[in-house]
Design an enzyme around this catalytic site. Sequence first.
Site, PDB file in Angstrom:
ATOM      1  N   GLU A  66       0.842  -1.389   0.005  1.00  8.56           N
ATOM      2  CA  GLU A  66      -0.073   0.064   0.016  1.00  8.56           C
ATOM      3  C   GLU A  66       0.984   1.198  -0.124  1.00  8.56           C
ATOM      4  O   GLU A  66       1.964   1.424   0.629  1.00  8.56           O
ATOM      5  CB  GLU A  66      -1.123   0.018   1.294  1.00  8.56           C
ATOM      6  CG  GLU A  66      -1.900  -0.977   1.116  1.00  8.56           C
ATOM      7  CD  GLU A  66      -2.981  -1.186   0.119  1.00  8.56           C
ATOM      8  OE1 GLU A  66      -2.901  -0.126  -0.711  1.00  8.56           O
ATOM      9  OE2 GLU A  66      -3.631  -2.322  -0.147  1.00  8.56           O
ATOM     10  N   PHE A  68       1.346   5.610   0.276  1.00 14.14           N
ATOM     11  CA  PHE A  68       1.496   6.807   1.364  1.00 14.14           C
ATOM     12  C   PHE A  68       0.096   7.196   1.971  1.00 14.14           C
ATOM     13  O   PHE A  68      -0.169   7.019   3.154  1.00 14.14           O
ATOM     14  CB  PHE A  68       2.255   7.658   0.560  1.00 14.14           C
ATOM     15  CG  PHE A  68       2.680   8.837   1.730  1.00 14.14           C
ATOM     16  CD1 PHE A  68       3.333   8.630   2.808  1.00 14.14           C
ATOM     17  CD2 PHE A  68       2.404  10.103   1.438  1.00 14.14           C
ATOM     18  CE1 PHE A  68       3.604   9.685   3.938  1.00 14.14           C
ATOM     19  CE2 PHE A  68       2.849  11.250   2.215  1.00 14.14           C
ATOM     20  CZ  PHE A  68       3.465  10.810   3.417  1.00 14.14           C
ATOM     21  N   HIS A 304      -3.819  16.805 -10.447  1.00 12.91           N
ATOM     22  CA  HIS A 304      -3.076  15.708 -10.008  1.00 12.91           C
ATOM     23  C   HIS A 304      -3.271  14.506 -11.210  1.00 12.91           C
ATOM     24  O   HIS A 304      -4.438  13.944 -11.275  1.00 12.91           O
ATOM     25  CB  HIS A 304      -3.587  15.113  -8.672  1.00 12.91           C
ATOM     26  CG  HIS A 304      -2.776  13.598  -8.335  1.00 12.91           C
ATOM     27  ND1 HIS A 304      -3.604  12.631  -7.761  1.00 12.91           N
ATOM     28  CD2 HIS A 304      -1.317  13.391  -8.389  1.00 12.91           C
ATOM     29  CE1 HIS A 304      -2.587  11.662  -7.989  1.00 12.91           C
ATOM     30  NE2 HIS A 304      -1.081  11.955  -8.362  1.00 12.91           N
ATOM     31  N   ASP A 384       3.736  18.383  -3.034  1.00 12.86           N
ATOM     32  CA  ASP A 384       2.869  18.678  -4.183  1.00 12.86           C
ATOM     33  C   ASP A 384       1.674  18.751  -3.754  1.00 12.86           C
ATOM     34  O   ASP A 384       0.907  19.501  -4.543  1.00 12.86           O
ATOM     35  CB  ASP A 384       3.108  17.450  -5.224  1.00 12.86           C
ATOM     36  CG  ASP A 384       4.184  17.334  -6.061  1.00 12.86           C
ATOM     37  OD1 ASP A 384       4.625  18.606  -6.707  1.00 12.86           O
ATOM     38  OD2 ASP A 384       4.500  16.462  -6.848  1.00 12.86           O
TER      39      ASP A 384
HETATM   40  O1  GFB Z   1      -0.398   7.768  -2.367  1.00 14.31           O
HETATM   41  P1  GFB Z   1      -0.603   6.744  -3.026  1.00 14.31           P
HETATM   42  O2  GFB Z   1      -1.249   5.644  -1.920  1.00 14.31           O
HETATM   43  O3  GFB Z   1      -1.847   7.075  -3.827  1.00 14.31           O
HETATM   44  O4  GFB Z   1       0.530   6.018  -3.653  1.00 14.31           O
HETATM   45  P2  GFB Z   1      -2.718   6.106  -4.947  1.00 14.31           P
HETATM   46  C1  GFB Z   1       0.933   6.804  -4.774  1.00 14.31           C
HETATM   47  C2  GFB Z   1       2.313   7.026  -4.673  1.00 14.31           C
HETATM   48  O5  GFB Z   1       2.890   7.393  -5.878  1.00 14.31           O
HETATM   49  C3  GFB Z   1       2.537   8.427  -3.747  1.00 14.31           C
HETATM   50  C4  GFB Z   1       3.713   8.680  -5.914  1.00 14.31           C
HETATM   51  O6  GFB Z   1       2.576   8.214  -2.146  1.00 14.31           O
HETATM   52  C5  GFB Z   1       3.745   9.083  -4.216  1.00 14.31           C
HETATM   53  O7  GFB Z   1       4.717   8.384  -3.856  1.00 14.31           O
HETATM   54  N1  GFB Z   1       2.874   9.772  -6.463  1.00 14.31           N
HETATM   55  C6  GFB Z   1       1.616   9.633  -7.027  1.00 14.31           C
HETATM   56  C7  GFB Z   1       3.262  11.094  -6.622  1.00 14.31           C
HETATM   57  N2  GFB Z   1       1.339  10.868  -7.615  1.00 14.31           N
HETATM   58  C8  GFB Z   1       2.308  11.919  -7.302  1.00 14.31           C
HETATM   59  C9  GFB Z   1       2.474  12.895  -7.482  1.00 14.31           C
HETATM   60  O8  GFB Z   1       1.606  13.714  -7.849  1.00 14.31           O
HETATM   61  N3  GFB Z   1       3.498  13.926  -6.845  1.00 14.31           N
HETATM   62  C10 GFB Z   1       4.411  13.021  -6.267  1.00 14.31           C
HETATM   63  N4  GFB Z   1       5.537  13.572  -5.660  1.00 14.31           N
HETATM   64  N5  GFB Z   1       4.423  11.698  -6.089  1.00 14.31           N
HETATM   65  C11 GFB Z   1      -2.594   3.409  -4.902  1.00 14.31           C
HETATM   66  C12 GFB Z   1      -1.327   2.841  -4.020  1.00 14.31           C
HETATM   67  O9  GFB Z   1      -2.138   4.551  -4.981  1.00 14.31           O
HETATM   68  O10 GFB Z   1      -2.700   2.850  -6.063  1.00 14.31           O
HETATM   69  C13 GFB Z   1      -1.536   1.370  -4.010  1.00 14.31           C
HETATM   70  O11 GFB Z   1      -1.589   3.089  -2.683  1.00 14.31           O
HETATM   71  C14 GFB Z   1      -1.964   0.740  -5.530  1.00 14.31           C
HETATM   72  O12 GFB Z   1      -0.590   0.714  -3.745  1.00 14.31           O
HETATM   73  C15 GFB Z   1      -3.141   1.318  -6.061  1.00 14.31           C
HETATM   74  O13 GFB Z   1      -0.915   0.903  -6.270  1.00 14.31           O
HETATM   75  C16 GFB Z   1      -3.441   0.911  -7.579  1.00 14.31           C
HETATM   76  O14 GFB Z   1      -4.165   5.849  -4.093  1.00 14.31           O
HETATM   77  O15 GFB Z   1      -2.709   6.626  -6.093  1.00 14.31           O
END
Ligand code: GFB
Length: 444
Positions: A66, A68, A304, A384
Amino acid sequence: MAAYTRIQKWLKSALIFTVFVNIYWCYGHEIVLDDDIFKASPSKNVVNVGIAKPRRFLLYDVNPGEGFNLRRDVYMRMSNLVKKLREKQEWILVLPPWGRIYHWKSPNLDQYRLPWSLFFNIESLNQHVPVIEFTDYLKEIGKPEIEEVYTLQRYAEGWTNGKFEEKYDERECIDRPAYNAKEGGRFKGWFWGYDDVYALNFKCLSVQGFASILAPMLWESTTARSVFLDRAEEILHDNYGGTEFWEARRSMRFAQHLIDIGNDFRKKHLKSTDEKDKTVMKENWQDQKPEKGTAKGGPYLAVHLRRQDFARNKRKEAPSIENAAQQINKIMKDRKLKTVFLATDAHKSEIDDLKNQVEGKVVQFKPSKTIHHQYKDGGVAIIDQWIAAHARYFIGTCVSTFSFRIQDERQILGFDPNTTYNCFCGDKDLDPKCEQPTKWDIMY
Ligand code: GFB
């Protein structure tokens, strides 16, 4: 000199006499150990002696796959579980160190054992429920030990008769156990990269329900001082969108050093300051209750655009770059905005492609080497989010928790929800309905 010795002797006898009287008096009276030492005594012969309740520690972790922002959501569930537990006992939430996160891939950065203070304002979190960093927990316990570990899991048989009911039971582990007994009966596993840490007991617990379903078990079925719930995402928010949900969320303020970097960037590159944009926040999150729609936001559109695994897996929520550019152009025209702030995890080639098709200036936050080393990928992601949260209009990626957290942040700042709860439509063949996000009002 003789007078001085006489006084000394007299003081000694007085002391012995006082101790004797005290012992006699206590022997003949009932001593009540009470939580509230300031409460009036029910009878003259009762002495209230305050003792500190023993502190108990709730630790947790989340499925390693999972990201952040889902982890931030699980924090909220756990902090409200601790709030419930504190109705009866002195529970403290131990913050799981950040690290080993699948999306944090920047080379040459050590991205594990990271404290929460790198990303969040600990004082603010503490105003919701008492929290401590894992390293402070280790200091308080005095040994690298966790008494009980439960891996939460679903029920192997699913819902009984297709009916959802809240329950939990100790069961055989469904997946291969992540903790194994080693010499001396100690269980070893991944404890955030702290290799000397061990657990005394380990069990799998099938659970179905809301976070507080575990409260009776933690109060009564275990006397362990420290309990670690692994796979804590298995339990749900007690009251999603309710007052306590929002209290936990509002208390999750970012660390000031990240806010400062974000604000500096807004000022330099986006003509955006809190005073001009009506986004000045109250010092304490408990006082932050702006009227809906009072925040104006900086003169830019924030986007985003989640790519990577979303695009690779051809999810319906991930539009083609061409489609995304068209949607961005339309919003800029409708809202009379000329600048776009782009937050994305896209590869450079996709970003270049997008920039070529957007009819306006595209601005991105690119950290200096020092900032990146200091605050890592998580810090950059927060910066961001912070900048995106302050835009006049926001569009995110549907179902991305990264976008969800920007949306909550904008609610907290007091934006009109219509400028917040928007997400890209996927390509027509995959996403003909293009459902937009639910609007969530803050419950104070
Ligand atoms: O935060 P997060 O759980 O969101 O995971 P989702 C996406 C990660 O990708 C972030 C990077 O924590 C960042 O490390 N990231 C994504 C970004 N967008 C940005 C951005 O605009 N700027 C920056 N600096 N970093 C879920 C995941 O992602 O999606 C699950 O938690 C799984 O593991 C699922 O992959 C499909 O909810 O978008």
